[in-house]
Write an enzyme that holds these catalytic residues in place. Sequence first.
Site, PDB file in Angstrom:
ATOM      1  CG  HIS A 106      -3.010   1.367  10.333  1.00 19.36           C
ATOM      2  ND1 HIS A 106      -1.958   0.432  10.597  1.00 19.36           N
ATOM      3  CD2 HIS A 106      -3.774   0.712   9.710  1.00 19.36           C
ATOM      4  CE1 HIS A 106      -2.374  -0.625   9.966  1.00 19.36           C
ATOM      5  NE2 HIS A 106      -3.549  -0.460   9.468  1.00 19.36           N
ATOM      6  CG  ASP A 178      -0.030   5.911   7.457  1.00 18.25           C
ATOM      7  OD1 ASP A 178      -0.252   5.737   6.052  1.00 18.25           O
ATOM      8  OD2 ASP A 178      -0.568   5.258   8.098  1.00 18.25           O
ATOM      9  CD  GLN A 181      -6.915   3.708   3.923  1.00 22.51           C
ATOM     10  OE1 GLN A 181      -7.740   4.019   3.026  1.00 22.51           O
ATOM     11  NE2 GLN A 181      -6.668   2.641   4.511  1.00 22.51           N
ATOM     12  CE  LYS A 204      -3.887   0.092   3.374  1.00 20.47           C
ATOM     13  NZ  LYS A 204      -4.910  -0.633   3.762  1.00 20.47           N
ATOM     14  CB  CYS A 336      -4.906  -1.634  12.267  1.00 22.31           C
ATOM     15  SG  CYS A 336      -5.016  -3.487  11.606  1.00 22.31           S
TER      16      CYS A 336
HETATM   17  C1  LIG Z   1      -3.697   4.555   7.283  1.00 24.53           C
HETATM   18  C2  LIG Z   1      -2.979   3.206   7.248  1.00 24.53           C
HETATM   19  N1  LIG Z   1      -1.602   3.268   7.519  1.00 24.53           N
HETATM   20  C3  LIG Z   1      -0.921   2.020   7.274  1.00 24.53           C
HETATM   21  C4  LIG Z   1      -1.338   0.908   6.538  1.00 24.53           C
HETATM   22  C5  LIG Z   1      -0.702  -0.454   6.293  1.00 24.53           C
HETATM   23  O1  LIG Z   1      -0.753  -0.861   5.327  1.00 24.53           O
HETATM   24  P1  LIG Z   1      -0.120  -2.027   4.898  1.00 24.53           P
HETATM   25  O2  LIG Z   1      -0.874  -3.003   5.404  1.00 24.53           O
HETATM   26  O3  LIG Z   1      -0.156  -2.168   3.505  1.00 24.53           O
HETATM   27  O4  LIG Z   1       1.644  -1.966   5.112  1.00 24.53           O
HETATM   28  C6  LIG Z   1      -2.883   0.785   6.434  1.00 24.53           C
HETATM   29  C7  LIG Z   1      -3.651  -0.178   5.854  1.00 24.53           C
HETATM   30  O5  LIG Z   1      -4.243  -1.119   6.527  1.00 24.53           O
HETATM   31  C8  LIG Z   1      -3.649   2.227   6.661  1.00 24.53           C
HETATM   32  O6  LIG Z   1      -4.849   2.122   6.464  1.00 24.53           O
END
Ligand SMILES: Cc1ncc(COP(=O)(O)O)c(C=O)c1O
Lengths: 378, 125
Positions: A106, A178, A181, A204, A336
């Site tokens: 991401h 990270d 998910q 999430k 993203c």
């Molecule tokens: C794998 C992953 N990493 C990071 C993020 C970023 O999360 P947040 O927008 O809550 O900071 C997301 C969410 O879109 C994600 O799916």
Amino acid sequence: MKEDFPLLKKTIYLDSASTTQKPNQVMQAMQTYYEEYNANVHRGIYTLSEESTKLYENGRKAVARFINAPANKIVFTKGATESLSLVAHGLQLTEKDEVIVSIMEHHSNMVPWQQTKANVKYAPMKDGKLDMEALEKLITPATKVISVGHISNAIGVENPIKEIAQLAHSNNTLLVVDAAQSVGHQKVDVQELEADFVAFSAHKMFGPMGVGVLYGKIELLKPLVTGGGSILTVTTKGTTFMEGPHGFEAGTPNVAGVVGLTAAITYLEQLGMDNVANHIQEMTTYATSKVVDLPHIKLIGQGKGILSFTVDNVHSHDVTSILSEQGVCVRAGHHCAMPLMEVLGINDCVRASFHAYTTKDDIDALVKGLAQVKEVFA
Amino acid sequence: MNMYQQHIMEHYGNPCNYGTVQDCTHQHTDFNPLCGDEVTIQVKVEDDKVVNVGFTCKGCAISKASTSMLTEHVEGKGVEIVKNIKNEDMMQMLNIPISPSRVNCVLLGLVAIKKALYGVEHAEH
Ligand SMILES: Cc1ncc(COP(=O)(O)O)c(C=O)c1O
């Protein structure tokens, strides 16, 4: 369980990987906080402030228990993006350092590393998965950090974190995960994963927006945000910072958000994380089986609560607009993860994503909507 | 009400002025970073008139249909007319309910032709 989620009465929601819906229990906990406990934390020497502080610190303990970590290694942030930025910035990497991320990350686990002085290298994919051999070859004595997603938000692949941890640690490299998910989707034990840092977002996992977590070796980090609430002493000559998580939580924290996250954890624990994971898997398998034989659909990724696909000759935005007209919410675009889209040879795709409240009826509505897409573009 | 009405699908399936203009005097390619839509517009201007216009695109039905309608609208007209086309005019031309997340798809062709004719800095979003 849909009764607990007011918005699910109005919509067929298949975009939980973006953000989950919130149960009444979470919203009620936040409302009660403001009605009965609202006061700033760590400051007032009066009962209300002490109660507020206790709720905030209880939230830290709940998170710690949920991911099997010591509470003094849990920092509250505003989300996974801020958590990952805090690690990337906080490690104070130099030009001599190297960071490896996977190509499927991401943007939130790619861009912060690109902003450091370190040289960022990208581990490729092979057969739809992270190429472990190639990853191993990228590791050099200069590799300070390997940062990878636990589960890909775009294609639902789960990366072998424990194996990556072994590669990293045998080279004295830090492993950042990270887990946006995975936490709240399946049981995550950060010690079992042997991760040095783990980042995730409350929103999430049935919690509110605006709260996230960074777990890990925070003693290695320099704070990203500084000011009141994070210091021991301040003089005109300089400042000393608090040790532990509070040194990273300058400013008035999002106490109501942490209270909401605590309620979300309680909710998930009552469901049982194994049940949650099994249900998500069952829905993913069901959705895949319904879509895989549709001649106009090409599967891009399926697994761990994610089903992404393209529709022949129809742009993903048109697919989602037509589904939206049928009351079905799915996501379109690059998710993203533009470098991943490039590797997959597409600009964009449609993603349906599932959580504990998803039903087969929701997925049937998606399939019906896809038939409508075909009709409109016939 | 539905975005994918017959007139939209007709322009999508059978767009006007689709293709390149070999002897064009102005051209521009614009992107919608959110969805990766891409439109290239080529214009041949003679005596301050749009004598030929063509476009190619990668993207959604809405951006293709709206650019098709736009090129049909401007062909043969004075370049001044293009300058005065407003975002609302595009909405009227399409005559379908546009959800907020799709507005940029509708406007992509207009942004591209304004940038082609007047330069990047003169094209207001
Ligand atoms: C794998 C992953 N990493 C990071 C993020 C970023 O999360 P947040 O927008 O809550 O900071 C997301 C969410 O879109 C994600 O799916």
